[in-house]
Structure formats: C-alpha cells, structure tokens
Design a protein around this motif. Sequence first.
Motif, mmCIF file in Angstrom:
data_model
loop_
_atom_site.group_PDB
_atom_site.id
_atom_site.type_symbol
_atom_site.label_atom_id
_atom_site.label_comp_id
_atom_site.label_asym_id
_atom_site.label_seq_id
_atom_site.Cartn_x
_atom_site.Cartn_y
_atom_site.Cartn_z
ATOM 1 N N TRP A 8 25.613 27.110 6.486
ATOM 2 C CA TRP A 8 26.793 27.655 6.801
ATOM 3 C C TRP A 8 27.075 27.381 8.620
ATOM 4 O O TRP A 8 28.194 27.047 8.906
ATOM 5 C CB TRP A 8 26.769 29.094 6.619
ATOM 6 C CG TRP A 8 28.073 29.857 7.071
ATOM 7 C CD1 TRP A 8 29.332 29.746 6.201
ATOM 8 C CD2 TRP A 8 28.118 30.773 8.024
ATOM 9 N NE1 TRP A 8 30.012 30.421 6.958
ATOM 10 C CE2 TRP A 8 29.558 31.368 7.940
ATOM 11 C CE3 TRP A 8 27.353 31.387 9.031
ATOM 12 C CZ2 TRP A 8 30.178 32.294 8.809
ATOM 13 C CZ3 TRP A 8 27.842 32.221 9.875
ATOM 14 C CH2 TRP A 8 29.032 32.687 9.742
ATOM 15 N N ARG A 9 26.103 27.538 9.141
ATOM 16 C CA ARG A 9 26.345 27.443 10.674
ATOM 17 C C ARG A 9 26.662 25.916 11.096
ATOM 18 O O ARG A 9 27.482 25.724 12.179
ATOM 19 C CB ARG A 9 24.957 27.614 11.360
ATOM 20 C CG ARG A 9 24.727 29.384 11.592
ATOM 21 C CD ARG A 9 25.448 29.677 12.723
ATOM 22 N NE ARG A 9 24.670 29.598 14.007
ATOM 23 C CZ ARG A 9 24.706 28.693 15.099
ATOM 24 N NH1 ARG A 9 25.691 27.982 15.017
ATOM 25 N NH2 ARG A 9 23.971 28.662 16.156
ATOM 26 N N ARG A 10 26.352 24.949 10.462
ATOM 27 C CA ARG A 10 26.287 23.477 10.665
ATOM 28 C C ARG A 10 26.132 23.119 11.958
ATOM 29 O O ARG A 10 26.888 22.290 12.547
ATOM 30 C CB ARG A 10 27.932 23.319 10.401
ATOM 31 C CG ARG A 10 28.391 23.561 8.985
ATOM 32 C CD ARG A 10 29.763 23.288 8.737
ATOM 33 N NE ARG A 10 30.323 23.528 7.411
ATOM 34 C CZ ARG A 10 31.640 23.474 7.045
ATOM 35 N NH1 ARG A 10 32.343 23.060 7.803
ATOM 36 N NH2 ARG A 10 31.912 23.903 5.727
ATOM 37 N N GLN A 11 25.035 23.656 12.634
ATOM 38 C CA GLN A 11 24.516 23.299 13.971
ATOM 39 C C GLN A 11 22.941 23.215 13.742
ATOM 40 O O GLN A 11 22.267 24.052 13.068
ATOM 41 C CB GLN A 11 24.848 24.321 15.054
ATOM 42 C CG GLN A 11 26.375 24.194 15.275
ATOM 43 C CD GLN A 11 26.876 25.286 16.393
ATOM 44 O OE1 GLN A 11 26.032 25.552 17.051
ATOM 45 N NE2 GLN A 11 27.999 25.193 16.664
ATOM 46 N N LEU A 12 22.367 22.219 14.370
ATOM 47 C CA LEU A 12 20.867 21.987 14.213
ATOM 48 C C LEU A 12 20.137 23.116 14.906
ATOM 49 O O LEU A 12 19.145 23.601 14.463
ATOM 50 C CB LEU A 12 20.407 20.651 15.037
ATOM 51 C CG LEU A 12 19.138 20.181 14.836
ATOM 52 C CD1 LEU A 12 18.841 20.124 13.381
ATOM 53 C CD2 LEU A 12 18.943 18.929 15.543
ATOM 54 N N GLY A 13 20.810 23.545 15.912
ATOM 55 C CA GLY A 13 20.086 24.814 16.789
ATOM 56 C C GLY A 13 20.010 25.872 16.101
ATOM 57 O O GLY A 13 19.331 26.795 16.321
ATOM 58 N N ALA A 14 20.787 26.217 14.811
ATOM 59 C CA ALA A 14 20.605 27.327 13.903
ATOM 60 C C ALA A 14 19.368 27.188 13.203
ATOM 61 O O ALA A 14 19.151 28.490 12.687
ATOM 62 C CB ALA A 14 21.744 27.265 12.884
ATOM 63 N N ALA A 15 18.517 26.387 13.240
ATOM 64 C CA ALA A 15 17.186 26.120 12.472
ATOM 65 C C ALA A 15 16.196 27.218 13.214
ATOM 66 O O ALA A 15 15.268 27.450 12.726
ATOM 67 C CB ALA A 15 16.818 24.722 12.504
ATOM 68 N N GLY A 18 39.296 31.275 2.401
ATOM 69 C CA GLY A 18 39.602 30.426 3.659
ATOM 70 C C GLY A 18 39.137 31.170 4.728
ATOM 71 O O GLY A 18 39.119 30.372 6.011
ATOM 72 N N LEU A 19 38.677 32.337 4.813
ATOM 73 C CA LEU A 19 38.134 32.991 5.966
ATOM 74 C C LEU A 19 36.662 32.586 6.066
ATOM 75 O O LEU A 19 35.996 32.120 5.103
ATOM 76 C CB LEU A 19 38.034 34.623 5.806
ATOM 77 C CG LEU A 19 39.675 35.153 5.729
ATOM 78 C CD1 LEU A 19 39.601 36.759 5.696
ATOM 79 C CD2 LEU A 19 40.348 34.638 6.903
ATOM 80 N N ARG A 20 36.154 32.814 7.234
ATOM 81 C CA ARG A 20 34.722 32.423 7.368
ATOM 82 C C ARG A 20 33.763 33.725 7.306
ATOM 83 O O ARG A 20 33.942 34.655 7.884
ATOM 84 C CB ARG A 20 34.433 31.835 8.666
ATOM 85 C CG ARG A 20 33.166 31.219 9.237
ATOM 86 C CD ARG A 20 33.007 30.307 10.322
ATOM 87 N NE ARG A 20 31.861 29.843 10.711
ATOM 88 C CZ ARG A 20 31.183 28.851 10.020
ATOM 89 N NH1 ARG A 20 31.710 28.418 9.128
ATOM 90 N NH2 ARG A 20 29.783 28.466 10.655
ATOM 91 N N GLY A 21 33.135 33.299 6.193
ATOM 92 C CA GLY A 21 32.162 34.729 6.138
ATOM 93 C C GLY A 21 31.751 34.851 4.672
ATOM 94 O O GLY A 21 30.656 35.099 4.214
ATOM 95 N N PRO A 22 33.073 35.524 3.928
ATOM 96 C CA PRO A 22 32.970 35.893 2.753
ATOM 97 C C PRO A 22 32.375 34.874 1.426
ATOM 98 O O PRO A 22 31.657 35.349 0.749
ATOM 99 C CB PRO A 22 34.305 35.995 2.355
ATOM 100 C CG PRO A 22 35.149 36.450 3.661
ATOM 101 C CD PRO A 22 34.440 35.449 4.421
ATOM 102 N N GLY A 23 32.720 33.436 1.808
ATOM 103 C CA GLY A 23 31.848 32.394 0.932
ATOM 104 C C GLY A 23 30.356 32.611 1.176
ATOM 105 O O GLY A 23 29.606 32.583 0.077
ATOM 106 N N LEU A 24 29.764 32.927 2.417
ATOM 107 C CA LEU A 24 28.325 33.147 2.572
ATOM 108 C C LEU A 24 27.706 34.100 1.770
ATOM 109 O O LEU A 24 26.610 34.175 1.326
ATOM 110 C CB LEU A 24 28.131 32.801 4.200
ATOM 111 C CG LEU A 24 26.805 33.007 4.312
ATOM 112 C CD1 LEU A 24 26.002 31.822 3.999
ATOM 113 C CD2 LEU A 24 26.344 33.135 6.013
ATOM 114 N N LEU A 25 28.470 35.224 2.014
ATOM 115 C CA LEU A 25 28.134 36.451 1.207
ATOM 116 C C LEU A 25 27.771 36.135 -0.429
ATOM 117 O O LEU A 25 27.262 36.704 -0.950
ATOM 118 C CB LEU A 25 29.196 37.736 1.424
ATOM 119 C CG LEU A 25 28.741 38.266 2.798
ATOM 120 C CD1 LEU A 25 29.809 39.566 2.959
ATOM 121 C CD2 LEU A 25 27.407 39.019 2.920
#
Length: 447
Positions: free
Chosen positions: A169-176, A250-257
Amino acid sequence: MPLLVTFVVAMAWRLFILYQWPTAYSFDGYQRWAGREHILVQDWLPATQVIIWAVAKLGGGIHAGRIVMSTVAALAAVMGGVLAQHFARQRWGEHGAAVAGWAMVVAGVFGPWGSWGTVFYQESTFLLVLFSGLALALQGHLRAADLVMGCLGLVRYEGWPCILLYIAWRRQLGAAVALWGVFTWLAIRGAGLEGYHASPVNFADWEGLGERFDWKAYRHDLGNLLYRVALSGSLFWTLLGGLGLWVSRGLRGPGLLALIYLTQVAATLAWLAGLEVSTSRMLVVPTGLMLVLGATAVAYLETRVPRVLVPVGLAITLAVHVSDGGRRAKVESGRVMKERGAVALMEDCPGCTWWVLPRRKMGTRERHDGCEVIQGVTDMRHGEEFYCAPWVEPQQAMRLYSSCSGTLRWDGGKREYVMERHLPGGSASPPEMPADDPGTGGDGGEE
C-alpha cells in the motif's frame, strides 16, 4: 471531544467488568500471567507479554495488569476513532468527523472486545498498533508509521500478512523497514531461544491437525461462530463496514483496512479448525476493523436518514454491547469459581505448601486443569506455594508430597475442592488422581 469520551466510556466499562467479575480468564491468559517474569512464553509473539512483564517488574499484581490491558483496549478504540474521523472528514467535513467519532464511543464497548479486552490477550494490542500505524501514515508521518507497523510482527502471527499489505500500500521501497518485527522474531527463533512454560500442557493448536480435522465437526463449529456473529452485533458492524467502504471509495486507507479484514477472516477460519471450538474472542479483531469503517458509514447515514434515527440507533447498539459483554464476562469468570474456592482454602493457611489434585479436562481439547487456573488468578506458583500432582515427575512425587502441609483434592462427587491436612512427619504415598468427573469438562467457548 468524541475521542476523549471514547476513551472514558471504553475504560469505564472495562473497569466495571473488572469490579463486577474480578476473576481472570482464560487459559492462554493464565499462562501469560504465570510467566509474568518472562518475556518469551510458550511460542507466542512477545509484544503483549512485554506489557505483562513490565507490570510485574514495577510491582503490579494481577489486577494492575488487567487495568493496564483495559487501558490498551481503550486506547485502541481511540485510535480507531482517529481513523474513522479522518475518513469522514474527507467526505463530509468536520461535522461528519464528529458523527464518526461519536459512533466510535459505542463501537469501543463492542461486547466481545469489552470482555476479552480486560484479560491477558493480544487482540487489543494488535488493534492499537495497527490503528496507530495507519493513522500515522495517513497523517504523513511515514517513517514513524513504518516503525509502528513493524510492531505487528511481534504481536500476532496473523499480523505478518498485514505488514506485507501495508508495504504494498505504501508503494515505497523504504516501507520494507516495517518488516523489522518479523525479522527480530525470526532471529530470536533462529538463536534457539525457547519460551517459558508455566505448565506441561501443550498449547500448540496446530499439532496433529491433519489427524484431528473433521468436516462435520468444523461445520458445526462454524455454525456456532456465525451464531455468535449475529448475537454479538458483529454482523451489524460488518454490514455497516461494507457501507463505509463503499461511501469512502477513492480515499486512501479504507481499502487497506478491508484487505486486512479479509486476511483476519481467513486466519479466524483456520484458527477455528486448530482450536476445534468457536469463541467470541475470534470476533474481536475482524469486527474491530469493521468498527472503524462502520463508524464512517454512520457519518454518511446521518446525512441520509432522519437525524433522530442515528442517536437512537447508537443508543440501542450500546445497550446490546453492554449486555453482551457483561454476560460473556460473567460466564467466563464463572467457569473457574470452583478454583476460586480452592484458592480461598489455600489462603486460610499462610505459608503452607499444598499437594493439589485438580479438576481436569476444563479447556479446549480437554487439555487444561485447575492448577493452571490457580496460577492464573493469583500470585501462587507450582513449585512454591503448591505442587500440582499431574505435573510432577513420578520419581520426585514422594519427596515433594512429604514436604507439603496438606492435600487439596477435587471431589467430583461433591463438585468442590476438599482440603486434607497432613500429619507432621507422615510418610504416606501421594494419593492417586481421582477419576475424571464427566460433568466438569469444558470446551473453551461461552454459553
């Protein structure tokens, strides 16, 4: 204001449960308290145990520990409110955020969470870490969010797929960096460090599952679980959560939940097979995720239905949750009142050491006994204030029995514990374990 009220109400309700039903439950919790001087217990991840260990190190007893666990649950409800307000604010402004916040006041006393949030279990820790990490990420504090989400790797094994979803979800390598908790645990296991076992009982739910699994029994247990879903209000919040997901698309977050919710449902279905019984504790995490999306949906409904319906609906839901949570706490604590009677007998003789022949076949797959309860609801320990006869090696039994002041024996006929004092210098052999009373068994679930 709603967040403060959420904390106060969630905490006050759990403190009332502690006051009204002060006996701790259930068997995993008993193991954690009996191992309070250890961070590694059984093969469980250590985050919740660190809290229990810290309470014990600071001199707190079992009641202090349960108050701390209740605080963790109340804080988790607050952080769920932070998320619900964030989603609602982006759709309906400050008024919508306030409505979502008030809805979380009710959600924070969800029946199973209210009762299980007062004992030594990891569901509240899981929700607190998850909600806090996601809230930090949504507010732009990405590095702090990564570190907090990494704690999930030390809370529950079911949190590991959540971390992978978060990284994607973060789409950044640093999130690892959020994998730090998983790698820490793998390093601990790789070093061969073993957890403390307060009893010889095997707590591995997965052991022998291939031989034990039966589709007919599983369908029966699944039916019981679905009954609990309906009875507890979990179905209500799940439907509301589905609406909340739709209106916040369309909001960021609910889909991840929502994706995390699906992983937790899958984990619960697998857990049901391993435990071979349904319990309301299985509802806490999946429903906890839906509480946030459901509170978001309440903000939407407030703009679509007659305004009086929302507070009336929330009041009815609150009453259902309070009734359900109180009933569950009463049933669970009532299961071990016989052992509370045994403890009272033991406490009548300060400084005495007892040989205990416990009530048996009390928990899941008939693997638990009354000695675990005694260790889990007091500060007494096997090897100090008492010796549990089934746990003692046969070659040591005579020596240890001779050192005891008396025997505490479960009498299945009288359905009570009976105390028998020993004569000084007596040399009689330890009494045999009595035959199991078929009426004393338990399945680990609520009535």
